[in-house]
Design an enzyme around this catalytic site. Structure first.
Site, PDB file in Angstrom:
ATOM      1  N   HIS A 263      21.013  -6.326  -9.282  1.00  0.00           N
ATOM      2  CA  HIS A 263      20.300  -6.673  -8.049  1.00  0.00           C
ATOM      3  C   HIS A 263      19.417  -7.900  -8.238  1.00  0.00           C
ATOM      4  O   HIS A 263      19.096  -8.585  -7.264  1.00  0.00           O
ATOM      5  CB  HIS A 263      19.514  -5.475  -7.501  1.00  0.00           C
ATOM      6  CG  HIS A 263      18.269  -5.106  -8.215  1.00  0.00           C
ATOM      7  ND1 HIS A 263      18.191  -4.072  -9.123  1.00  0.00           N
ATOM      8  CD2 HIS A 263      17.001  -5.613  -8.142  1.00  0.00           C
ATOM      9  CE1 HIS A 263      16.959  -3.955  -9.559  1.00  0.00           C
ATOM     10  NE2 HIS A 263      16.211  -4.878  -8.991  1.00  0.00           N
TER      11      HIS A 263
ATOM     12  N   ASP B  73      23.479  -1.065 -13.123  1.00  0.00           N
ATOM     13  CA  ASP B  73      22.747  -2.167 -12.490  1.00  0.00           C
ATOM     14  C   ASP B  73      22.445  -3.274 -13.497  1.00  0.00           C
ATOM     15  O   ASP B  73      21.327  -3.407 -13.985  1.00  0.00           O
ATOM     16  CB  ASP B  73      21.455  -1.617 -11.884  1.00  0.00           C
ATOM     17  CG  ASP B  73      20.792  -2.597 -10.914  1.00  0.00           C
ATOM     18  OD1 ASP B  73      21.202  -3.772 -10.889  1.00  0.00           O
ATOM     19  OD2 ASP B  73      19.869  -2.187 -10.198  1.00  0.00           O
TER      20      ASP B  73
ATOM     21  N   SER C 201      12.093  -5.080 -12.764  1.00  0.00           N
ATOM     22  CA  SER C 201      13.544  -5.021 -12.652  1.00  0.00           C
ATOM     23  C   SER C 201      14.158  -5.974 -13.666  1.00  0.00           C
ATOM     24  O   SER C 201      13.816  -7.152 -13.711  1.00  0.00           O
ATOM     25  CB  SER C 201      13.995  -5.415 -11.243  1.00  0.00           C
ATOM     26  OG  SER C 201      13.632  -4.431 -10.307  1.00  0.00           O
TER      27      SER C 201
END
Length: 721
Positions: free
Chosen positions: A88, A224, A656
């Protein structure tokens, strides 16, 4: 007073170390670990030293961590500058390289050689060279009784001097950030590389498996991750993109563990967490979750439902809106979890109990009583006072952000204001720059989708923002359109010159004075200017004045807490997009009565969730084949393929892509999310339910090797057992 503010952080921590500790809470500055955290970290199982994490004399863990684009974290995992981050985080870059004919979002992308690695203009990777405490110099001219503006002006003057005289190389940059609400300042010397190329990404059916349904949720089964590479000039220094650039030879690359993790294993996360507010007073927490989060969730919920309906019907719209939908949904769901988590853990009640204890200790000490009396009560009072203005601000910002016609209008207004300030002679140059900047905007714009979003959000805005805050000109337009979102939207999208790139070009190809005159007549820009005027006159000014008082008192209250609650509470600075270290243990949790979540998920869970053809839960045929054959290579364990795990590391947005490291500093996972029940950790960390979610590094390697067959990347890495 000033002496208290600038006293060394070390003295403070030596005092609070005698009290109870919060073993997994906190986002700690890496250069202070040796004095603040090393003993505790080793007690929890860490096998390396603090100097192995942060060292300016030799390669250390911090030299493998980069701020990825300024919005995520990434880590170097080979001596050829290979970067690992989240899917992402790389999503926008992957999307920009995707077309209907060559859809890397849907099919994945793997560069089979260096020649195939794709450049990404504007994408950067920033290393931290060193961190210096400049508090004393920064606050040298601060005097008691200064206004916020005077105080900041004095600090800014000193910071400019500090930046001019700091020791650094010519290609390095400097930034200074405030900590503890401006009670301390640290300087960061950085190196930013501007040639960052896409190397590999799994298809979204792996990298985004579970999509929005599973976002912020555990159990999770998302691979991810994506891979990039830093390129440098032949001298190894940062350089603009060039075919002559070479892969970076980093100071340090993370070794990768093949061992995995087990219950209660020590874990550590390094990265660039964006923003937390752990020291808000009770009224600030209450306002956040009961008023502001609720308003933003309402607006985004409506926008997302409309986007989702169109994306499910039209493949082109799905590509256009993929990144926008993901970005909008991300915090929509986070805010909902934040509201629920604070309620579930009695966060407001616990904050009020903490404040009662603070007041009791304050009253018992004559010095503190004289210095800080009334600070907390005044601060809570200001939060009550600012609430209607803050709510109107959030409705306004969400409206302009989520209705893209208003975003385009806002940009046009800003462009023409820029021309006005620089002079009409700059119109042609600035017009061309503006058109170039708007090209990618319209590539991912659909007027039908935006029209329907506008209908829904205008109705919510009219209902949520009282007349006295919205402004008379906006109210007049709203009345003229029967106080109805559909009537207003139909008129806007039928008549505005901003609903396509072609219309925009025609609009601003006219002479400057004509464009300015037409701007006032265009219904979209007219409405946006009316809303902006109402916001500036009725919301922005009083909001700014009250916020200034809050900032002043929040800084005083921060110092008061560190004085009064020493030995009762352990303090760490709020996140502010600077390099931090957080540590905890691998552990499950109990989200609700009679429910327990284990700490690991496996590929079996992917297949349990599998829905053929579903955009969230489809699974690639090759992954199904590998699963059926149990062909996991050296990455599986006892016939199973680990996918994700959770731990009690205190993380937030910006983390992240952060590496999850084991006790030896080896890479064991890739941080990508938090559990929904614990998203309130930004304002109310609670170790009972706050968990970060990580992809097991063996699943990453399995996808790269067995699924994608990109063994050249595996060969670059240092795998350890």
């Amino acid at each position: 007073m000033l002496q208290r503010i600038v006293k060394p952080l070390l003295l403070l921590v030596l005092i609070v170390q005698t009290g109870r500790t919060y073993a997994t809470e906190g986002m700690w500055l890496p250069q202070l670990l040796s004095t603040l955290n090393e003993k505790e970290m080793k007690g929890m199982g860490m096998k390396i030293n603090a100097s192995d994490i942060y060292n300016i004399n030799k390669g250390s863990l911090k030299d493998a961590i980069v701020s990825f684009g300024g919005f995520c974290t990434a880590e170097v995992i080979s001596n050829q500058g290979l970067l690992l981050t989240n899917h992402h985080c790389g999503y926008d870059a992957i999307q920009k390289h995707s077309t209907l004919q060559n859809n890397f979002l849907e099919n994945g992308f793997w560069a089979k050689s260096a020649v195939e690695e794709l450049p990404n203009p504007g994408l950067t990777a920033t290393f931290i060279v060193r961190i210096d405490d400049v508090t004393k110099s920064a606050l040298q001219d601060v005097k008691g009784g200064m206004s916020e503006k005077e105080r900041q002006s004095a600090i800014d003057k000193r910071l400019n001097e500090i930046k001019q005289t700091v020791r650094k190389e010519s290609w390095q940059d400097v930034m200074v950030k405030p900590f503890f609400e401006g009670n301390q300042y640290f300087l960061f010397v950085t190196e930013t590389y501007k040639d960052v190329r896409l190397v590999g990404a799994p298809p979204s059916s792996i990298g985004k498996f579970g999509s929005d349904t599973d976002n912020w949720v555990w159990p999770r089964h998302t691979g991810d991750f994506s891979m990039f590479r830093i390129y440098a000039g032949k001298d190894g220094r940062p350089a603009p993109y060039s075919g002559d650039n070479v892969p970076l030879k980093p100071k340090y690359a993370l070794p990768i563990s093949m061992k995995g993790v087990k219950q209660n294993d020590f874990t550590m996360v390094l990265g660039f967490p964006g923003r937390t507010n752990e020291y808000l007073p009770s009224e600030g927490v209450k306002q956040t979750v009961e008023v502001l989060d609720a308003a933003k969730v309402e607006m985004r919920d409506a926008a997302l439902k409309i986007m989702d309906g169109y994306m499910r019907k039209d493949a082109q719209i799905k590509i256009q809106y993929a990144a926008k939908y993901a970005g909008t949904a991300n915090y929509w769901k986070k805010w909902m979890g934040e509201m629920q988590g604070v309620k579930q853990t009695n966060g407001i009640g616990k904050k009020q109990q903490y404040e009662a204890e603070y007041k009791q200790l304050l009253q018992a000490n004559p010095v503190w009583k004289q210095q800080y009396a009334g600070t907390l009560d005044s601060l809570n009072g200001y939060y009550r006072q600012i609430q209607p203005y803050a709510q109107a601000r959030d409705y306004y910002s969400e409206l302009v952000k989520n209705v893209e016609l208003f975003t385009a209008s806002d940009r046009l207004i800003s462009f023409l204001n820029d021309v006005h300030e620089r002079g009409e002679g700059q119109f042609e140059t600035l017009r061309q720059q503006f058109l170039e900047s708007m090209q990618p905007f319209y590539q991912n714009y659909n007027a039908k989708v935006d029209h329907d979003i506008c209908i829904s959000l205008m109705d919510i805005y009219a209902k949520g923002v009282p007349k006295q805050y919205a402004g008379n000109e906006y109210q007049q337009i709203w009345i003229e359109n029967n106080k109805d979102g559909r009537t207003l939207a139909d008129q806007l999208y039928a008549s505005s010159g901003l609903t396509s790139m072609d219309k925009l070009k025609s609009f601003i190809q006219q002479p400057y004075n004509t464009v300015v005159a037409q701007m006032w007549k265009d219904p979209a820009t007219h409405l946006v200017m009316a809303m902006r005027k109402g916001f500036v006159e009725n919301v922005s000014k009083p909001l700014s004045d009250i916020q200034s008082s809050i900032n002043n008192l929040q800084r005083t209250y921060m110092q008061a807490q560190m004085d009064v609650m020493a030995g009762k509470k352990r303090f760490y600075p709020d996140a502010n997009s600077t390099l931090r270290v957080t540590y905890g243990k691998v552990d499950g949790y109990n989200p609700r009565d009679a429910i327990h979540y284990d700490f690991y998920t496996y590929l079996d869970g992917v297949m349990e969730k599998y829905i053929p053809g579903d955009y969230e839960f489809d699974v690639p045929a090759k992954l199904i084949e590998l699963y059926k054959k149990k062909d996991y290579g050296r990455y599986g364990v006892n016939g199973k393929m680990p996918v994700c795990f959770i731990g009690s590391n205190h993380s937030t947005g910006g983390n992240s892509g952060s590496p999850a490291l084991d006790a030896y500093g080896h890479l064991v996972g890739l941080n990508f999310d938090r559990t929904w029940e614990g998203t309130m950790s930004d304002i109310n960390y609670d170790p009972s339910i706050c968990r970060n979610i990580m992809v097991d590094i063996r699943y990453v390697l399995f996808i790269v090797d067995k699924y994608a067959g990109c063994t050249r990347l595996i060969d670059e890495m240092k795998l350890v057992n």
